[in-house]
Design a protein around this motif. Structure first.
Motif, PDB file in Angstrom:
ATOM      1  N   TRP A 549       0.825  -1.211   0.000  1.00 18.22           N
ATOM      2  CA  TRP A 549       0.000   0.000   0.000  1.00 18.22           C
ATOM      3  C   TRP A 549       0.860   1.262   0.000  1.00 18.22           C
ATOM      4  O   TRP A 549       0.544   2.232  -0.711  1.00 18.22           O
ATOM      5  N   LYS A 562      -3.744  -3.073  -7.627  1.00 18.00           N
ATOM      6  CA  LYS A 562      -4.515  -4.298  -7.837  1.00 18.00           C
ATOM      7  C   LYS A 562      -3.979  -5.444  -6.993  1.00 18.00           C
ATOM      8  O   LYS A 562      -4.744  -6.227  -6.432  1.00 18.00           O
ATOM      9  N   GLU A 565      -4.849  -4.635  -3.326  1.00 18.60           N
ATOM     10  CA  GLU A 565      -6.273  -4.876  -3.115  1.00 18.60           C
ATOM     11  C   GLU A 565      -6.560  -6.367  -2.979  1.00 18.60           C
ATOM     12  O   GLU A 565      -7.298  -6.795  -2.076  1.00 18.60           O
ATOM     13  N   THR A 568      -5.435  -7.503   0.352  1.00 19.46           N
ATOM     14  CA  THR A 568      -6.358  -7.051   1.397  1.00 19.46           C
ATOM     15  C   THR A 568      -7.579  -7.952   1.466  1.00 19.46           C
ATOM     16  O   THR A 568      -7.999  -8.378   2.556  1.00 19.46           O
ATOM     17  N   ARG A 569      -8.167  -8.263   0.332  1.00 25.83           N
ATOM     18  CA  ARG A 569      -9.322  -9.163   0.315  1.00 25.83           C
ATOM     19  C   ARG A 569      -8.950 -10.537   0.873  1.00 25.83           C
ATOM     20  O   ARG A 569      -9.677 -11.117   1.682  1.00 25.83           O
ATOM     21  N   TYR A 612      -6.799   0.421   2.354  1.00 26.41           N
ATOM     22  CA  TYR A 612      -7.816   0.161   1.340  1.00 26.41           C
ATOM     23  C   TYR A 612      -9.117   0.886   1.672  1.00 26.41           C
ATOM     24  O   TYR A 612      -9.773   1.446   0.779  1.00 26.41           O
ATOM     25  N   THR A 616     -11.226   3.540  -0.717  1.00 29.26           N
ATOM     26  CA  THR A 616     -12.438   3.061  -1.384  1.00 29.26           C
ATOM     27  C   THR A 616     -13.710   3.185  -0.548  1.00 29.26           C
ATOM     28  O   THR A 616     -14.803   3.078  -1.092  1.00 29.26           O
ATOM     29  N   ASP A 618     -14.883   0.978   1.356  1.00 33.33           N
ATOM     30  CA  ASP A 618     -15.533  -0.319   1.203  1.00 33.33           C
ATOM     31  C   ASP A 618     -16.190  -0.767   2.507  1.00 33.33           C
ATOM     32  O   ASP A 618     -15.530  -0.895   3.542  1.00 33.33           O
TER      33      ASP A 618
END
Length: 865
Positions: A549, A562, A565, A568-569, A612, A616, A618
């Motif tokens: 990051w 990408k 991310e 992170t997921r 993240y 975003t 999220d």
């Protein structure tokens, strides 16, 4: 007031899109998000919905979230500023209606009716008066093997979703988020072997994102595995859409995203049976997605011949590996499939429709998270089915068993001897976009959607903005102003580029693996130690998340974003438990992500994921950060040091300042800055007060008894110099807390900690002796050098600054760096299946820690280079 420029991370090539993005603010700069105005380059206002995501200690906004809709003229960049007297008008707004049974959302372009109970998640999707989709639900099939009859029998069982609730999670004029949650139940009351019905199997939650004036929906789907991995094998897991079709078969269309273009067919293809130019042109038009209109009198002979051709009722796209997909079709479930084509990596897009319109679906990371697939069924009927397979039923079952029946602690770095490998409670999250059409779109239009590959449009600030606002510690900008700085930058870039290429070279893909790196390299087999205990998958060991990051934030590179991310997921879902005995804890590195007996708080640390979240907004990541706010209480049931204190007569809980206490404070810090909850700030202050009064605890590590009710530490045993006080993000966490709390005394303690691991601390041995701490282990190394750089800056010690930079640039001490900077070694050997690029002795621990500490040193003492 300065303008803040935002640009697209990747500019979409489609129009009429909604997006959610974030803006960082300096301390004291913004008090009310209502005053944020976003304009295009010509000065015209772009209506936005604004809300705060986090706050500075003085109550000003730290990060704000924003939602906007862009029509046909998509600007390359936009500009945000604070304008207190400007009023934004919304021509179209999202409207939400709610009763006991349903939540209805209208955007001005579409209407969606969402169920609060039953087995249909969406009752219908309408654009205008046309129903584009009805009865959207989930499909789940499991497979069991039995020898009960003396024969080996495989039995598949079907499940239906049971919605337990739905709520409006976020509501505003331009954006709303609906959260639906539930579980799955068997269709039958008894299983084939007579066992009782299992209730609450495979819980799920789903978020649907709506934007004003938009005919597109973002869908974020999460499921949690709560079965027995030795018997509950998932055969298929998918999302099914029912699509009404009314047109003749030759005006119905199927489109699948291939490697670079679309697979285009209809259930009734206008094959060139008549060999006339007119019908050849018709076939070409149909292939291009254009409607066909026959003249009954003139074309009756051709129509008769076409009626005598096959009617293709089912189509399948199956991505069975990162390297291969196949597209097949058949006329009936009673007939065989015919292979149409094969390819490598599908874009993950499908469309089904007719002359009245249709539905397009894009599944993000389609080939990276193989197996995946699309299936179209009943295409010749009045209601077709489009199924998005998160796990297709065409290949192997989902096997979540451990790789062995024991542990290999001494030989393979597997942590504890305890066998605690279980997937019970792990999760997986997937993102989709739904594109609704009330007209037949052209193939060119659909291809543009396919090329987005399910990636959400995102506006980001410049690296300079992230740096100047200081919302993240350790962030600095690339600087090539001197030969030594240029060399450091070259190494930083080479390391991250090496790993980005390794993902592809070593195929670090698949449903449960994508987003993770391997831990250590095997120079004998010339491959990563994929099968050796704790040396296999990295999980969050030594925080590669933060490294990636920070590298994105300082460069703005999409490929790094990408990968960060995806990590992170993965690390927030797969490596962490969301149900069961270990809820809130995570698994240390292992051959299987959930395989290690060490279940620790550091794996699930909220601090890892806020990067993240602050890019975003999220909601799923926000929820996961909330879930661990009180993780210190879970320690009472899972002593992280239980293997070393097996005979403690006082039955104390044994924790370490790093990483355990640091993780508690990191979670509390994230909670405090997001919600301004004073209770979590006071918890941190209690810990800081203890460390100030007991500097040995902070500087040497040690083991402590902990009382979560009182947020109280009591020393059990002090150790020598411990790398655990640095290597899990500790330096970043402690320095950020000190800065945000404006705690000069604790900052001075951080300086002393940095000095203790160098030769520049006066009377070190005498102080350690007075503390009762062994003097061994206090040595400058790659893990503590960031804190040493902070101390060198604060105390202005030129000799220490010089030593630090010599250590970073010493290829003799870090031979891996030379190999990385030289691009690695190309190998083609008889004992290696395929040519490889090798960096001998490479370790993700070293790669991430060298990079992180180099970034810290650049921030603190970069002027010395």
């Amino acid at each position: 007031m300065q303008e803040i420029k935002l640009k697209w991370l990747v500019k979409p090539q489609v129009s009429n899109i909604g997006t959610t993005f974030c803006i960082p603010w300096k301390k004291g700069e913004l008090r009310n998000t209502k005053n944020v105005v976003v304009r295009s380059k010509d000065g015209s206002i772009i209506p936005t919905q604004n809300w705060p995501l986090s706050y500075w200690g003085d109550g000003s906004v730290k990060v704000s979230g924003h939602a906007a809709f862009f029509g046909t003229n998509l600007p390359d960049e936009v500009f945000a500023c604070i304008e207190e007297d400007t009023v934004t008008k919304f021509e179209t707004m999202v409207e939400v209606y709610e009763d006991k049974e349903y939540i209805s959302v209208t955007t001005g372009k579409l209407e969606c009716k969402i169920s609060k109970a039953g087995d249909k998640i969406i009752e219908y999707l309408k654009v205008g008066q046309k129903i584009i989709c009805s009865n959207f639900t989930q499909i789940l099939t499991t497979e069991r093997t039995s020898n009960f009859t003396g024969y080996r029998t495989k039995v598949e069982e079907e499940y239906i979703p049971q919605i337990l609730g739905a709520t409006v999670e976020s509501r505003g004029p331009l954006r709303c988020v609906i959260k639906v949650w539930g579980r799955h139940l068997r269709n039958t009351k008894m299983t084939f072997d007579g066992s009782l019905l299992k209730q609450g199997w495979l819980p799920f939650e789903m978020r649907l994102y709506f934007y004003a004036n938009s005919d597109k929906i973002k869908l974020v789907h999460t499921f949690i595995y709560n079965g027995n991995p030795h018997q509950d094998f998932i055969k298929g897991l998918g999302l099914k859409f029912n699509l009404p079709l009314h047109s003749p078969l030759y005006n119905r269309f199927v489109r699948f995203g291939g490697d670079s273009g679309l697979f285009c067919e209809s259930p009734k293809n206008l094959i060139d049976v008549d060999r006339r130019e007119k019908y050849k042109a018709m076939f070409q038009n149909q292939f291009n997605g254009q409607l066909v209109d026959f003249d009954i009198d003139e074309d009756h002979h051709y129509i008769r011949e076409i009626n005598n051709t096959p009617e293709w009722d089912e189509f399948i796209l199956f991505q069975d590996s990162s390297e291969h997909y196949v597209i097949k079709k058949r006329t009936s479930c009673q007939c065989s499939f015919v292979k149409a084509t094969e390819g490598r990596g599908s874009m993950g897009f499908a469309y089904v429709g007719d002359e009245n319109g249709g539905l397009g679906v894009a599944l993000k990371d389609f080939w990276q998270k193989y197996p995946s697939g699309f299936e179209v069924k009943a295409l010749t009927s009045s209601e077709a089915n489009l199924i998005v397979w998160l796990w297709p039923p065409y290949g192997e079952v989902m096997d979540l068993r451990h790789y062995d029946f024991g542990t290999y602690t001494s030989s393979s770095y597997e942590g504890f001897d305890e066998y605690r490998s279980t997937p019970y409670g792990i999760a997986n999250t997937n993102e989709l976009w739904l594109y609704c059409f009330d007209y037949p779109p052209t193939t060119e239009q659909l291809l543009e959607y396919a090329k987005m590959q399910g990636f959400s449009p995102l506006l980001v600030c410049s690296p300079e903005r992230y740096k100047e606002t200081e919302i993240f510690g350790g962030l600095n900008l690339p600087d090539n102003s001197s030969p030594k700085k240029e060399e450091i930058e070259r190494i930083l870039t080479a390391i991250v580029d090496f790993y980005l290429k390794e993902v592809e070279r070593r195929k670090w893909y698949s449903f449960w693996d994508y987003g993770d790196f391997m831990h250590s390299y095997d120079i004998v087999r010339h491959m990563w130690k994929y099968d050796i205990g704790g040396y296999a998958w990295q999980n969050t060991e030594l925080v590669p998340n933060i490294w990636l990051w920070l590298m994105f934030l300082r460069t703005g590179r999409f490929d790094i974003f990408k990968m960060a991310e995806a990590m992170t997921r993965h690390t927030s879902e797969v490596d962490v438990y969301h149900l069961g005995e270990y809820k809130g804890l995570g698994s240390r590195h292992n051959v299987v992500h959930w395989g290690c007996g060490c279940k620790e708080v550091r794996i699930s640390m909220a601090y890892l994921h806020r990067y993240y979240y602050y890019l975003t907004a999220d909601e799923r990541i926000g929820q996961l950060m909330d879930d661990v706010k009180d993780i210190d209480r879970q320690i009472m049931h899972m002593d992280p040091m239980r293997a070393y204190f097996t005979n403690d007569p006082e039955n104390r809980v044994h924790i370490r300042v790093g990483p355990d206490v640091m993780t508690f404070c990191a979670n509390w810090f994230v909670r405090w800055e997001r919600y301004q909850e004073e209770i979590y700030k006071q918890k941190i202050i209690k810990i800081l007060d203890f460390l100030k009064k007991n500097p040995a605890a902070f500087i040497s590590g040690g083991v402590f008894d902990y009382d979560p009710e009182k947020t109280q530490l009591k020393p059990v045993e002090y150790t020598g110099g411990s790398n655990f006080v640095f290597c899990f993000g500790n330096t970043l966490v402690w320095l950020e807390i000190a800065k945000n709390f404006e705690d000069k005394e604790f900052e001075d303690l951080c300086v002393q900690q940095g000095l203790f691991y160098t030769e520049f601390k006066e009377n070190k041995d005498e102080i350690l002796k007075s503390w009762g701490v062994p003097s061994f282990g206090f040595k400058l190394n790659m893990l503590n050098i960031g804190m040493a750089a902070f101390a060198a800056m604060k105390k202005n010690i030129p000799a220490l600054k010089k030593e630090i930079w010599q250590m970073f640039l010493d290829y003799d001490k870090n031979p891996r760096l030379k190999f990385i900077c030289d691009g690695g070694i190309d190998l083609q050997l008889a004992t290696v299946p395929a040519p490889v690029v090798e960096v001998p002795f490479i370790s993700t621990n070293i790669a991430s820690q060298w990079s992180l500490n180099a970034l810290l040193a650049l921030e603190f003492i970069g002027d010395e280079l």
